[in-house]
Enzyme design. Structure first.
Site, PDB file in Angstrom:
ATOM      1  N   CYS A   1       0.842  -1.202   0.000  1.00 41.29           N
ATOM      2  CA  CYS A   1       0.000   0.000   0.000  1.00 41.29           C
ATOM      3  C   CYS A   1       0.880   1.256   0.000  1.00 41.29           C
ATOM      4  CB  CYS A   1      -0.896   0.004   1.237  1.00 41.29           C
ATOM      5  SG  CYS A   1      -2.043   1.399   1.273  1.00 41.29           S
TER       6      CYS A   1
ATOM      7  N   ARG B   1       2.985   4.949   6.391  1.00 40.43           N
ATOM      8  CA  ARG B   1       3.501   4.232   7.576  1.00 40.43           C
ATOM      9  C   ARG B   1       4.002   2.836   7.264  1.00 40.43           C
ATOM     10  NH1 ARG B   1      -2.136   4.777  10.475  1.00 40.43           N
ATOM     11  NH2 ARG B   1      -2.628   4.130   8.353  1.00 40.43           N
TER      12      ARG B   1
ATOM     13  N   HIS C   1      -2.122  -3.941   5.070  1.00 37.63           N
ATOM     14  CA  HIS C   1      -1.893  -3.500   6.460  1.00 37.63           C
ATOM     15  C   HIS C   1      -3.211  -3.206   7.143  1.00 37.63           C
ATOM     16  CE1 HIS C   1      -2.589   0.927   5.903  1.00 37.63           C
ATOM     17  NE2 HIS C   1      -2.402   0.578   4.649  1.00 37.63           N
TER      18      HIS C   1
HETATM   19 CO    CO Z   1      -3.424   1.216   3.004  1.00 36.59          CO
END
Ligand code: CO
Length: 208
Positions: free
Chosen positions: A41, A45, A97
Protein backbone atom coordinates in the site's frame (compact mmCIF):
# COMPACT_ATOMS: atom_id res chain seq x y z
CA UNK A 1 8.72 18.77 6.34
CA UNK A 2 12.06 20.55 5.95
CA UNK A 3 13.25 20.00 2.37
CA UNK A 4 16.76 21.37 3.08
CA UNK A 5 17.11 18.82 5.87
CA UNK A 6 16.31 16.02 3.43
CA UNK A 7 19.40 16.93 1.42
CA UNK A 8 21.50 17.16 4.61
CA UNK A 9 20.23 13.73 5.69
CA UNK A 10 20.97 12.38 2.22
CA UNK A 11 24.55 13.68 2.46
CA UNK A 12 24.97 11.99 5.87
CA UNK A 13 23.54 8.75 4.48
CA UNK A 14 25.96 8.83 1.54
CA UNK A 15 28.88 9.52 3.90
CA UNK A 16 27.84 6.71 6.22
CA UNK A 17 27.50 4.17 3.39
CA UNK A 18 30.86 5.16 1.90
CA UNK A 19 32.39 5.07 5.38
CA UNK A 20 31.47 1.40 5.66
CA UNK A 21 32.26 0.53 2.05
CA UNK A 22 34.04 3.05 -0.22
CA UNK A 23 32.83 1.22 -3.36
CA UNK A 24 29.22 0.93 -2.21
CA UNK A 25 27.53 3.22 -4.74
CA UNK A 26 29.81 2.13 -7.53
CA UNK A 27 28.75 -1.47 -7.10
CA UNK A 28 25.10 -0.46 -6.57
CA UNK A 29 25.17 1.33 -9.92
CA UNK A 30 26.27 -1.84 -11.74
CA UNK A 31 22.73 -3.23 -11.85
CA UNK A 32 19.99 -4.86 -9.86
CA UNK A 33 19.23 -8.47 -9.04
CA UNK A 34 16.43 -8.39 -6.46
CA UNK A 35 15.04 -11.67 -5.09
CA UNK A 36 11.61 -10.29 -4.30
CA UNK A 37 8.79 -8.27 -5.79
CA UNK A 38 6.96 -6.41 -3.03
CA UNK A 39 3.43 -5.17 -3.76
CA UNK A 40 2.14 -2.98 -0.96
CA UNK A 41 0.00 0.00 0.00
CA UNK A 42 1.05 3.62 -0.57
CA UNK A 43 0.35 4.33 3.11
CA UNK A 44 3.20 6.48 4.51
CA UNK A 45 3.50 4.23 7.58
CA UNK A 46 4.15 1.01 5.68
CA UNK A 47 7.73 1.28 4.51
CA UNK A 48 8.72 -1.89 2.72
CA UNK A 49 12.49 -1.77 3.15
CA UNK A 50 12.51 -0.45 6.73
CA UNK A 51 10.10 -2.98 8.18
CA UNK A 52 11.87 -5.91 6.48
CA UNK A 53 15.42 -4.75 7.19
CA UNK A 54 15.98 -4.76 3.43
CA UNK A 55 18.83 -2.99 1.68
CA UNK A 56 18.91 -1.12 -1.64
CA UNK A 57 18.84 -3.77 -4.36
CA UNK A 58 16.85 -6.29 -2.30
CA UNK A 59 13.30 -5.44 -3.34
CA UNK A 60 11.51 -4.55 -6.55
CA UNK A 61 8.60 -2.45 -5.29
CA UNK A 62 5.11 -1.57 -6.47
CA UNK A 63 2.84 0.46 -4.21
CA UNK A 64 -0.66 1.85 -4.71
CA UNK A 65 -3.77 2.55 -2.65
CA UNK A 66 -4.72 -0.67 -0.83
CA UNK A 67 -2.17 -2.90 -2.63
CA UNK A 68 -4.50 -3.67 -5.53
CA UNK A 69 -3.45 -5.87 -8.46
CA UNK A 70 -5.77 -5.03 -11.34
CA UNK A 71 -5.30 -6.53 -14.79
CA UNK A 72 -6.34 -3.16 -16.26
CA UNK A 73 -3.51 -1.40 -14.42
CA UNK A 74 -0.72 -1.22 -16.99
CA UNK A 75 1.72 -0.09 -14.31
CA UNK A 76 1.12 -3.08 -12.02
CA UNK A 77 1.07 -5.50 -14.97
CA UNK A 78 4.37 -4.10 -16.27
CA UNK A 79 6.01 -4.30 -12.85
CA UNK A 80 4.95 -7.93 -12.45
CA UNK A 81 5.95 -8.88 -15.99
CA UNK A 82 9.34 -7.20 -15.74
CA UNK A 83 10.17 -8.63 -12.33
CA UNK A 84 9.15 -12.19 -13.23
CA UNK A 85 10.29 -12.45 -16.85
CA UNK A 86 13.41 -10.26 -16.77
CA UNK A 87 14.56 -10.02 -13.16
CA UNK A 88 13.52 -13.61 -12.35
CA UNK A 89 12.40 -12.76 -8.82
CA UNK A 90 12.04 -15.82 -6.57
CA UNK A 91 9.31 -14.36 -4.37
CA UNK A 92 6.27 -12.17 -4.87
CA UNK A 93 4.71 -10.74 -1.73
CA UNK A 94 1.44 -8.85 -1.49
CA UNK A 95 1.50 -6.98 1.79
CA UNK A 96 -1.60 -5.23 3.11
CA UNK A 97 -1.89 -3.50 6.46
CA UNK A 98 -4.46 -3.24 9.23
CA UNK A 99 -6.00 0.22 9.35
CA UNK A 100 -5.80 0.59 5.56
CA UNK A 101 -7.68 3.75 4.54
CA UNK A 102 -8.37 2.40 1.05
CA UNK A 103 -10.02 -0.74 2.43
CA UNK A 104 -11.98 1.36 4.95
CA UNK A 105 -13.23 3.65 2.18
CA UNK A 106 -14.32 0.64 0.13
CA UNK A 107 -16.43 -0.57 3.06
CA UNK A 108 -18.50 2.61 2.94
CA UNK A 109 -21.18 3.02 0.33
CA UNK A 110 -20.44 6.57 -0.71
CA UNK A 111 -19.48 8.29 -3.93
CA UNK A 112 -15.75 9.02 -3.80
CA UNK A 113 -15.33 10.35 -7.33
CA UNK A 114 -12.22 9.20 -9.17
CA UNK A 115 -11.53 6.73 -6.34
CA UNK A 116 -14.71 4.77 -7.21
CA UNK A 117 -13.28 2.57 -10.00
CA UNK A 118 -10.21 1.84 -7.88
CA UNK A 119 -12.19 0.99 -4.75
CA UNK A 120 -14.51 -1.17 -6.84
CA UNK A 121 -11.67 -3.71 -6.87
CA UNK A 122 -12.05 -4.01 -3.09
CA UNK A 123 -15.85 -3.72 -3.07
CA UNK A 124 -15.89 -6.76 -5.40
CA UNK A 125 -13.86 -8.66 -2.81
CA UNK A 126 -16.39 -7.71 -0.14
CA UNK A 127 -19.15 -9.09 -2.39
CA UNK A 128 -17.17 -12.30 -3.03
CA UNK A 129 -16.82 -12.88 0.72
CA UNK A 130 -19.93 -11.12 1.99
CA UNK A 131 -21.32 -14.13 3.89
CA UNK A 132 -18.13 -14.47 5.94
CA UNK A 133 -17.74 -10.70 6.41
CA UNK A 134 -21.37 -9.98 7.29
CA UNK A 135 -21.25 -12.73 9.92
CA UNK A 136 -18.60 -10.72 11.83
CA UNK A 137 -20.57 -8.46 14.18
CA UNK A 138 -17.64 -6.33 15.35
CA UNK A 139 -16.95 -3.66 12.73
CA UNK A 140 -13.21 -3.38 13.49
CA UNK A 141 -12.79 -7.15 13.16
CA UNK A 142 -14.78 -7.16 9.92
CA UNK A 143 -12.54 -4.38 8.62
CA UNK A 144 -9.37 -6.30 9.55
CA UNK A 145 -10.72 -9.44 7.92
CA UNK A 146 -11.39 -7.52 4.69
CA UNK A 147 -7.77 -6.30 4.80
CA UNK A 148 -6.69 -9.97 4.93
CA UNK A 149 -9.13 -11.11 2.24
CA UNK A 150 -7.97 -8.24 0.03
CA UNK A 151 -4.40 -9.54 0.30
CA UNK A 152 -5.56 -13.06 -0.54
CA UNK A 153 -7.55 -11.94 -3.58
CA UNK A 154 -4.73 -9.71 -4.85
CA UNK A 155 -2.42 -12.74 -4.60
CA UNK A 156 -4.98 -14.62 -6.71
CA UNK A 157 -4.92 -11.75 -9.20
CA UNK A 158 -1.13 -12.12 -9.42
CA UNK A 159 -1.56 -15.85 -10.04
CA UNK A 160 -4.00 -15.18 -12.90
CA UNK A 161 -1.14 -13.79 -15.00
CA UNK A 162 0.25 -16.37 -17.49
CA UNK A 163 3.94 -15.57 -16.98
CA UNK A 164 3.45 -15.85 -13.23
CA UNK A 165 1.69 -19.22 -13.63
CA UNK A 166 4.60 -20.47 -15.71
CA UNK A 167 7.24 -19.42 -13.15
CA UNK A 168 5.09 -20.66 -10.27
CA UNK A 169 4.53 -24.11 -11.78
CA UNK A 170 8.22 -24.50 -12.58
CA UNK A 171 8.94 -24.04 -8.88
CA UNK A 172 11.06 -20.95 -9.40
CA UNK A 173 8.57 -18.59 -7.80
CA UNK A 174 6.91 -18.50 -4.39
CA UNK A 175 3.89 -16.35 -3.46
CA UNK A 176 3.36 -14.79 -0.04
CA UNK A 177 0.41 -12.95 1.48
CA UNK A 178 1.28 -10.73 4.44
CA UNK A 179 -0.35 -8.06 6.57
CA UNK A 180 1.65 -5.38 8.36
CA UNK A 181 0.27 -4.60 11.82
CA UNK A 182 1.05 -0.91 12.30
CA UNK A 183 0.12 -1.05 16.01
CA UNK A 184 2.85 -3.62 16.79
CA UNK A 185 5.25 -3.17 13.85
CA UNK A 186 5.00 -6.88 13.11
CA UNK A 187 4.49 -8.56 9.75
CA UNK A 188 1.79 -11.24 9.92
CA UNK A 189 2.14 -14.13 7.47
CA UNK A 190 -1.39 -15.10 6.37
CA UNK A 191 -0.03 -18.53 5.36
CA UNK A 192 -2.33 -18.73 2.36
CA UNK A 193 -2.52 -22.20 0.84
CA UNK A 194 -1.63 -21.25 -2.74
CA UNK A 195 -1.75 -24.82 -4.03
CA UNK A 196 -5.40 -24.88 -2.98
CA UNK A 197 -6.01 -21.39 -4.36
CA UNK A 198 -4.63 -22.46 -7.72
CA UNK A 199 -6.67 -25.66 -7.66
CA UNK A 200 -9.84 -23.61 -7.04
CA UNK A 201 -9.26 -21.30 -9.99
CA UNK A 202 -7.86 -23.95 -12.33
CA UNK A 203 -9.72 -24.15 -15.58
CA UNK A 204 -11.04 -20.60 -15.27
CA UNK A 205 -7.81 -18.62 -15.32
CA UNK A 206 -5.49 -21.32 -16.65
CA UNK A 207 -3.63 -19.42 -19.31
CA UNK A 208 -0.36 -21.19 -19.39
CO1 CO B 1 -3.42 1.22 3.00
Amino acid sequence: MDIAKIFEDNASWVASRIGKDPGYFESLSQGQDPDMLYIGCSDSRVTAEDMMGAEPGDLFVHRNIANVVSNLDISAMSVINYSVVHLHVKHIVVCGHYGCGGVKAAMQSSNLGILNPWLKNIRDIYRLHKDELNAIADEDKRYSRLVELNVQEQCVNVLKIPEVQQAYRSGKLTMHGWVFDIASGKIVNLEIDFAKVLQDIEGIYDLD
